[in-house]
Design an enzyme around this catalytic site. Sequence first.
Site, short mmCIF file in Angstrom:
data_model
loop_
_atom_site.label_atom_id
_atom_site.label_comp_id
_atom_site.label_asym_id
_atom_site.label_seq_id
_atom_site.Cartn_x
_atom_site.Cartn_y
_atom_site.Cartn_z
N ASP A 105 0.88 -1.17 0.00
CA ASP A 105 0.00 0.00 0.00
C ASP A 105 0.91 1.22 0.00
O ASP A 105 2.13 1.10 0.22
CB ASP A 105 -0.87 -0.01 1.27
CG ASP A 105 -1.76 1.22 1.39
OD1 ASP A 105 -2.45 1.57 0.41
OD2 ASP A 105 -1.77 1.85 2.47
N SER A 106 0.33 2.40 -0.18
CA SER A 106 1.13 3.62 -0.06
C SER A 106 1.62 3.83 1.37
O SER A 106 2.58 4.55 1.60
CB SER A 106 0.28 4.82 -0.46
OG SER A 106 -0.83 4.91 0.41
N CYS A 120 -4.40 -1.50 -2.00
CA CYS A 120 -4.66 -0.06 -2.09
C CYS A 120 -5.54 0.14 -3.32
O CYS A 120 -5.18 -0.29 -4.43
CB CYS A 120 -3.32 0.66 -2.26
SG CYS A 120 -3.44 2.41 -2.63
N GLU A 167 -2.09 8.56 8.55
CA GLU A 167 -0.63 8.35 8.51
C GLU A 167 0.07 9.10 9.65
O GLU A 167 1.17 8.74 10.05
CB GLU A 167 -0.06 8.80 7.16
CG GLU A 167 -0.46 7.89 6.01
CD GLU A 167 0.30 6.56 5.97
OE1 GLU A 167 1.47 6.54 6.37
OE2 GLU A 167 -0.31 5.54 5.56
N CYS A 219 -11.11 2.99 0.29
CA CYS A 219 -9.68 3.22 0.50
C CYS A 219 -9.30 2.37 1.70
O CYS A 219 -10.02 2.36 2.71
CB CYS A 219 -9.44 4.70 0.78
SG CYS A 219 -7.79 5.08 1.43
N HIS A 229 -7.18 2.67 3.91
CA HIS A 229 -6.90 3.37 5.17
C HIS A 229 -8.16 3.54 6.03
O HIS A 229 -8.08 3.60 7.25
CB HIS A 229 -6.34 4.77 4.89
CG HIS A 229 -4.89 4.80 4.55
ND1 HIS A 229 -4.38 4.35 3.36
CD2 HIS A 229 -3.81 5.25 5.26
CE1 HIS A 229 -3.06 4.52 3.33
NE2 HIS A 229 -2.69 5.07 4.48
#
Length: 261
Positions: A9-10, A72, A149, A181, A183
Amino acid sequence: MQQPVGVFDSGVGGLSVLASIRHALPAESLIYVADSKYMPYGCKPESEILARCLQIADYFAARECKAMVVACNTATAASVAHIRHRYDCPVIGMEPAVKPAVQLSRSGVVGVLATRATCASAKFNRLIDRFTHASILVQSAPGLVERIEMGDLDGEETKALLRRYLQPLLMQKVDTLVLGCTHYPFLQSQIRAIVGEAVEIIDSGDAIARELARQLQSRDHLQCSDQHGEIEFLSSTAVMQYASLISRLWGAPIRLQELPF
Ligand code: DGL
């Protein structure tokens, strides 16, 4: 088959998918890559996201991964077709769970929360065009990934962003909300507090884990063991602070290594 499965993932979002994979396939060894130096992907041009994703896929191939999971939605839209073209192993991508949401919705009004890049992608727009009989309300949510994040799940700024993105959907009477998403599942309880109990909240983590199991099984590549597989964590910014964020979201201490690129 002992070889690991690569998951990326990012940033920390893919940990929500990693947890589903760990639960479904505890014997598999896993390599998790968080491309934290380049996050958020969601506000970058597709060509930049693609270049990073191909580098990560090449890294998984060099590590002899038997399958890759693009954990992601943004990265999937930009890169999954290219990674599949480059490698023969199973490459599982994420897609906002619009189909199950439409099936579940009683009102026929479904909300999708996703990054700007996912909302703008051709892949996502082709997906929602298939559901002409439902009303799909798409809300991009810039800024949320950055809050997560930073480890700020509960702060006022995060809650204010959530209210800003969710209230228009509630006003239009969505009864099902897709977390588009990886996240966002980390904000599940904060989202629940805003949308109330009557709205179904759906994400794709468990479906991806099932799809991975199905593809490994069909190639006879499942790891058969009653031992838990190893999990390696890597990121493009392997600093202490990031390791503690991963540990906190993963729910156990981890050792973080730096990606070699
Ligand atoms: N976790 C990613 C997703 O599922 C997005 C994160 C980002 O914008 O970097 O879309």
